[in-house]
Design an enzyme around this catalytic site. Sequence first.
Site, PDB file in Angstrom:
ATOM      1  N   ARG A  57       0.811  -1.222   0.000  1.00  0.00           N
ATOM      2  CA  ARG A  57       0.000   0.000   0.000  1.00  0.00           C
ATOM      3  C   ARG A  57       0.844   1.271   0.000  1.00  0.00           C
ATOM      4  O   ARG A  57       0.600   2.190  -0.787  1.00  0.00           O
ATOM      5  CB  ARG A  57      -0.957   0.019   1.210  1.00  0.00           C
ATOM      6  CG  ARG A  57      -2.290  -0.633   0.962  1.00  0.00           C
ATOM      7  CD  ARG A  57      -2.819  -1.252   2.233  1.00  0.00           C
ATOM      8  NE  ARG A  57      -1.905  -2.290   2.697  1.00  0.00           N
ATOM      9  CZ  ARG A  57      -1.947  -3.546   2.254  1.00  0.00           C
ATOM     10  NH1 ARG A  57      -2.847  -3.902   1.373  1.00  0.00           N
ATOM     11  NH2 ARG A  57      -1.086  -4.435   2.692  1.00  0.00           N
ATOM     12  N   THR A  58       1.820   1.356   0.901  1.00  0.00           N
ATOM     13  CA  THR A  58       2.590   2.590   1.008  1.00  0.00           C
ATOM     14  C   THR A  58       3.358   2.864  -0.282  1.00  0.00           C
ATOM     15  O   THR A  58       3.315   3.972  -0.834  1.00  0.00           O
ATOM     16  CB  THR A  58       3.561   2.524   2.204  1.00  0.00           C
ATOM     17  OG1 THR A  58       2.815   2.264   3.402  1.00  0.00           O
ATOM     18  CG2 THR A  58       4.311   3.832   2.364  1.00  0.00           C
ATOM     19  N   LYS A  86      26.190  -3.799  -1.824  1.00  0.00           N
ATOM     20  CA  LYS A  86      27.627  -3.848  -2.127  1.00  0.00           C
ATOM     21  C   LYS A  86      28.444  -3.040  -1.121  1.00  0.00           C
ATOM     22  O   LYS A  86      29.645  -2.850  -1.309  1.00  0.00           O
ATOM     23  CB  LYS A  86      27.872  -3.307  -3.531  1.00  0.00           C
ATOM     24  CG  LYS A  86      27.122  -4.048  -4.623  1.00  0.00           C
ATOM     25  CD  LYS A  86      27.326  -3.392  -5.982  1.00  0.00           C
ATOM     26  CE  LYS A  86      26.539  -4.097  -7.071  1.00  0.00           C
ATOM     27  NZ  LYS A  86      26.698  -3.452  -8.395  1.00  0.00           N
ATOM     28  N   ARG A 107      11.645   3.914   2.620  1.00  0.00           N
ATOM     29  CA  ARG A 107      11.338   3.030   3.742  1.00  0.00           C
ATOM     30  C   ARG A 107      12.578   2.191   4.023  1.00  0.00           C
ATOM     31  O   ARG A 107      13.226   1.689   3.101  1.00  0.00           O
ATOM     32  CB  ARG A 107      10.146   2.116   3.444  1.00  0.00           C
ATOM     33  CG  ARG A 107       9.961   1.017   4.494  1.00  0.00           C
ATOM     34  CD  ARG A 107       8.709   0.205   4.292  1.00  0.00           C
ATOM     35  NE  ARG A 107       7.529   0.980   4.653  1.00  0.00           N
ATOM     36  CZ  ARG A 107       6.309   0.461   4.716  1.00  0.00           C
ATOM     37  NH1 ARG A 107       6.098  -0.808   4.424  1.00  0.00           N
ATOM     38  NH2 ARG A 107       5.284   1.223   5.065  1.00  0.00           N
ATOM     39  N   HIS A 135       5.902   6.414  11.081  1.00  0.00           N
ATOM     40  CA  HIS A 135       5.302   6.291   9.750  1.00  0.00           C
ATOM     41  C   HIS A 135       4.377   7.499   9.601  1.00  0.00           C
ATOM     42  O   HIS A 135       3.159   7.385   9.680  1.00  0.00           O
ATOM     43  CB  HIS A 135       4.519   4.981   9.665  1.00  0.00           C
ATOM     44  CG  HIS A 135       4.204   4.539   8.270  1.00  0.00           C
ATOM     45  ND1 HIS A 135       4.306   5.375   7.177  1.00  0.00           N
ATOM     46  CD2 HIS A 135       3.757   3.345   7.793  1.00  0.00           C
ATOM     47  CE1 HIS A 135       3.943   4.708   6.095  1.00  0.00           C
ATOM     48  NE2 HIS A 135       3.610   3.477   6.434  1.00  0.00           N
TER      49      HIS A 135
END
Length: 338
Positions: A57-58, A86, A107, A135
């Site tokens: 959703r986000t 890396k 995120r 959030h």
Amino acid sequence: MKFAGSHILSIEQFERQDIERIFDVADMMIPYAHRERVTKVLDGAILGNMFFEPSTRTRVSFGCAFNLLGGEVRETTGFESSAIAKGESLYDTARVLSGYSDVIVMRHPASGSVAEFAAASRVPVLNGGDGANEHPSQALLDLYTIRKELQHQGRNDLDGLRIAMIGDLKYGRTVHSLCKLLCLFERVSVTLISPPELAMPQDLVERLREAGHSVFQSNVMEDSLAHIDICYSTRIQEERFADRAEADMYRGRYRLNQAIYTAYCEPNTVIMHPLPRDSRVEANELDNDLNDNPNLAIFRQADNGVLVRMALFAMVLDVVDQVDKNARDVNWYTERRF
């Protein structure tokens, strides 16, 4: 706050008038989110969508919000598909990718990581969730949903809100940000329902109380659901536990179904959840028999995420006053069932 060019990293940035401004702009976005109008106000702009934790959703709603404003989206998902695998630092990643983008959503599983990234970025960064910390856009869309649901019931004031938060309150970043947001309002009654081991962090409990709110804590769900406006359920955040076996100790502890809702909740109590709800039989925190309950707002809540994220992009990129000027009617079939 000054939105133009700013990072959106924490609820701490906002005052009450900022929230009201975001919601006013979100209301402006309704015809565009509903595909009644098209705007190209961000034509040529690029969003860097960087998601180093699983998200549906986000990630998709941020991308959708940017597309609906006319912009283009470039995505990185998972560490394995980025140079971080890396050994590249967040600083170097931020310096490079901010050269390719006009705004970035990020995120990351580590608390504070998005703020670290933003400090090196050359463009605004929006926090899509940083570990168990915050959030902010989810809290904004949650409160926007609460406002709309209560308005539908004839209430126009968030002061005096009665809300219960249920489930994993220790690791649930959505409820952490929502608690901070509620501190901007008055006379809120907050009921916190969780196992003692997954209780809301004490600093947030004290913060609610210092804001003048009533806070009740319980590990029993049913009797705590009486006399509330909003029932906000959360899943067990198994990704924050050392192993699944530990998470399984708490999974399914609190299950809301239609029978419990009818027996304990007021008739207009709104049911919310940040999604995904865990529908596995061993969890099932919101039963499917609630799907026909008109007060189940979880899908309206998800829809509202697009509106709020459109508003944040328009405000951060300073195009709010240009949205309608760059608009036209859609030229495809658009009937939708809301």
